[in-house]
Design a protein around this motif. Sequence first.
Motif, mmCIF file in Angstrom:
data_model
loop_
_atom_site.group_PDB
_atom_site.id
_atom_site.type_symbol
_atom_site.label_atom_id
_atom_site.label_comp_id
_atom_site.label_asym_id
_atom_site.label_seq_id
_atom_site.Cartn_x
_atom_site.Cartn_y
_atom_site.Cartn_z
ATOM 1 N N ARG A 234 0.831 -1.204 0.000
ATOM 2 C CA ARG A 234 0.000 0.000 0.000
ATOM 3 C C ARG A 234 0.868 1.257 0.000
ATOM 4 O O ARG A 234 0.602 2.214 -0.732
ATOM 5 C CB ARG A 234 -0.876 -0.016 1.254
ATOM 6 N N PHE A 235 1.893 1.239 0.818
ATOM 7 C CA PHE A 235 2.781 2.391 0.943
ATOM 8 C C PHE A 235 3.448 2.706 -0.398
ATOM 9 O O PHE A 235 3.446 3.849 -0.859
ATOM 10 C CB PHE A 235 3.834 2.090 2.009
ATOM 11 N N ALA A 236 4.009 1.677 -1.042
ATOM 12 C CA ALA A 236 4.685 1.877 -2.327
ATOM 13 C C ALA A 236 3.708 2.329 -3.401
ATOM 14 O O ALA A 236 4.009 3.232 -4.196
ATOM 15 C CB ALA A 236 5.378 0.577 -2.753
ATOM 16 N N GLY A 237 2.515 1.725 -3.423
ATOM 17 C CA GLY A 237 1.548 2.070 -4.446
ATOM 18 C C GLY A 237 1.046 3.498 -4.337
ATOM 19 O O GLY A 237 0.896 4.192 -5.340
ATOM 20 N N VAL A 238 0.817 3.955 -3.100
ATOM 21 C CA VAL A 238 0.295 5.316 -2.928
ATOM 22 C C VAL A 238 1.362 6.355 -3.266
ATOM 23 O O VAL A 238 1.074 7.378 -3.893
ATOM 24 C CB VAL A 238 -0.227 5.510 -1.484
ATOM 25 N N ILE A 239 2.609 6.110 -2.859
ATOM 26 C CA ILE A 239 3.692 7.026 -3.231
ATOM 27 C C ILE A 239 3.765 7.156 -4.746
ATOM 28 O O ILE A 239 3.856 8.262 -5.302
ATOM 29 C CB ILE A 239 5.049 6.545 -2.685
ATOM 30 N N ALA A 240 3.714 6.012 -5.431
ATOM 31 C CA ALA A 240 3.849 6.010 -6.886
ATOM 32 C C ALA A 240 2.710 6.754 -7.559
ATOM 33 O O ALA A 240 2.937 7.623 -8.418
ATOM 34 C CB ALA A 240 3.911 4.573 -7.393
ATOM 35 N N THR A 241 1.471 6.431 -7.180
ATOM 36 C CA THR A 241 0.336 7.026 -7.887
ATOM 37 C C THR A 241 0.191 8.515 -7.591
ATOM 38 O O THR A 241 -0.102 9.301 -8.492
ATOM 39 C CB THR A 241 -0.967 6.296 -7.519
ATOM 40 N N VAL B 273 0.688 3.103 -17.380
ATOM 41 C CA VAL B 273 0.296 4.513 -17.491
ATOM 42 C C VAL B 273 1.476 5.416 -17.148
ATOM 43 O O VAL B 273 1.763 6.392 -17.851
ATOM 44 C CB VAL B 273 -0.897 4.814 -16.566
ATOM 45 N N ALA B 274 2.171 5.094 -16.056
ATOM 46 C CA ALA B 274 3.323 5.905 -15.647
ATOM 47 C C ALA B 274 4.426 5.873 -16.709
ATOM 48 O O ALA B 274 5.040 6.903 -17.013
ATOM 49 C CB ALA B 274 3.875 5.400 -14.311
ATOM 50 N N ALA B 275 4.659 4.703 -17.283
ATOM 51 C CA ALA B 275 5.692 4.589 -18.317
ATOM 52 C C ALA B 275 5.317 5.409 -19.550
ATOM 53 O O ALA B 275 6.170 6.085 -20.152
ATOM 54 C CB ALA B 275 5.884 3.120 -18.692
ATOM 55 N N ALA B 276 4.046 5.364 -19.948
ATOM 56 C CA ALA B 276 3.597 6.123 -21.118
ATOM 57 C C ALA B 276 3.709 7.625 -20.877
ATOM 58 O O ALA B 276 4.141 8.380 -21.760
ATOM 59 C CB ALA B 276 2.165 5.741 -21.465
ATOM 60 N N LEU B 277 3.323 8.072 -19.684
ATOM 61 C CA LEU B 277 3.454 9.492 -19.361
ATOM 62 C C LEU B 277 4.921 9.916 -19.320
ATOM 63 O O LEU B 277 5.273 11.013 -19.769
ATOM 64 C CB LEU B 277 2.790 9.777 -18.006
ATOM 65 N N GLY B 278 5.766 9.050 -18.793
ATOM 66 C CA GLY B 278 7.191 9.357 -18.749
ATOM 67 C C GLY B 278 7.790 9.491 -20.142
ATOM 68 O O GLY B 278 8.568 10.415 -20.415
ATOM 69 N N PHE B 279 7.411 8.585 -21.045
ATOM 70 C CA PHE B 279 7.938 8.649 -22.404
ATOM 71 C C PHE B 279 7.441 9.901 -23.127
ATOM 72 O O PHE B 279 8.211 10.572 -23.832
ATOM 73 C CB PHE B 279 7.525 7.402 -23.186
ATOM 74 N N ALA B 280 6.152 10.228 -22.966
ATOM 75 C CA ALA B 280 5.604 11.423 -23.617
ATOM 76 C C ALA B 280 6.268 12.690 -23.080
ATOM 77 O O ALA B 280 6.510 13.641 -23.830
ATOM 78 C CB ALA B 280 4.098 11.480 -23.408
ATOM 79 N N THR B 281 6.567 12.704 -21.787
ATOM 80 C CA THR B 281 7.263 13.858 -21.201
ATOM 81 C C THR B 281 8.679 13.973 -21.736
ATOM 82 O O THR B 281 9.134 15.054 -22.118
ATOM 83 C CB THR B 281 7.290 13.733 -19.663
ATOM 84 N N TRP B 282 9.391 12.849 -21.785
ATOM 85 C CA TRP B 282 10.787 12.826 -22.254
ATOM 86 C C TRP B 282 10.882 13.245 -23.720
ATOM 87 O O TRP B 282 11.792 13.977 -24.112
ATOM 88 C CB TRP B 282 11.353 11.429 -22.056
#
Length: 427
Positions: free
Chosen positions: A30-37, A108-117
């Motif tokens: 839970r801790f890891a997931g909430v930090i990430a999202t 989703v995070a990977a796609a957003l990261g690639f679009a940002t980069w």
Amino acid sequence: MEETTESAIGVPMPRHPLQIRDYRIFWLTRFAGVIATLSMVVVLGWQVYDVARSDYGMSRSAAAFQLGILGLVQFLPLFVLTPISGVVADRYDRRKVAALSMGIDSFVAAALGFATWSDNLSLPLLFALAALHGVARIFFGPAMNSLAPNLVPAPMIPRAIATNAIAWQFASVLGPAAGGMLYAVFPTLPYIVSVVLLVLGSLMVLLIKPLRKPEVDRKKHPIKQITEGFRFVWHDRFLLGAISLDLFAVLLGGVTALLPVFARDILQVGPEGLGWMRAAPAAGAGLVALWLAVKPMEHNVGVKMLWAVGIYGLATAVFGFSYDLIFSLFLLLILGAADMISVFVRGSLVQLNTPDEMRGRVSSLSGLAISASNELGELQSGIAAALLGATGAVVFGGAGAILVTIIWAFAFPEIRNARTFAPVYRE
């Protein structure tokens, strides 16, 4: 030596949820997931507002309205899929459902990261990925919430809820703050960190030992099972009142959606300041969660919930007038502390008064109310900001939350008269 008590048959019993191996894994997941999202979400909100202002040349009001659209596109899949997610959590292995949900969010995070980069951000792309993030969340929530009560003895559930809230709230402090600071260092970095944490979380949850599946009638049609969940909540007046109070109070009083406006154009503190502002409510909630983990609330729970929601609305309204970062952070801290009390009462009520075979469905309905208040609250905030300006929208919302609290205190006397988490009236 771990502090324990002896059971009736002489077997050592844990005194705290974190003494239980599977609960520790659950807590870390839970801790890891909430930090990430939340690290990802705070950057997503900043990018929507910034792209609208910089790339599309929108005015402050028009760009603020895009933040409302961001809330709407996350809510629509939640609204459609929430009943289904509850049935899935009750019929299938909740560990695997949670792991798959975190896997989708890592994409989703990977796609957003690639679009940002690659500098290919656009509002349609941001909205589409935000909608997929909403899909992942709606399956993750009921599965994880339904796991926790099966990992600890029944008398320990309130303390487990408070301990779980510590993971949520302190991750809610670290996630937004880290997202803002990492974005300032390198815009793609918060998304990279989110991918790593989500993948680790999806692997950790599978380490929990397989649990006995809830005794659900699998021959019964899913639509009938969904209806049973709605009927259970409708006939429990205390539960219905608590969930609907949170829904309408946060729907009106939610300030989170407009924080990018305050950070960029009113307080002028940039993405780092936005991170701290997003973290402040969680810091206040985390402090209250720590207290509740040591001394869980047991008496006069209804009145305390009503006062907490009223204070939440007052802090929101005053925040709208603030032009000082420190004072704004203080108000957000108070706002989060008050909200945590409401969350604790509602969460304890759901877990202690719901049969295990219905926990997924009832948790999904509670989650729908939370999501509706958050995401539709963002839409309401965006529309109100377009009409009244950001300051007017926040003040109006805070006053509305106070009014809702007063109305609910009389419309649901079960809340006002509640002394413990046991429902006062049942039809």
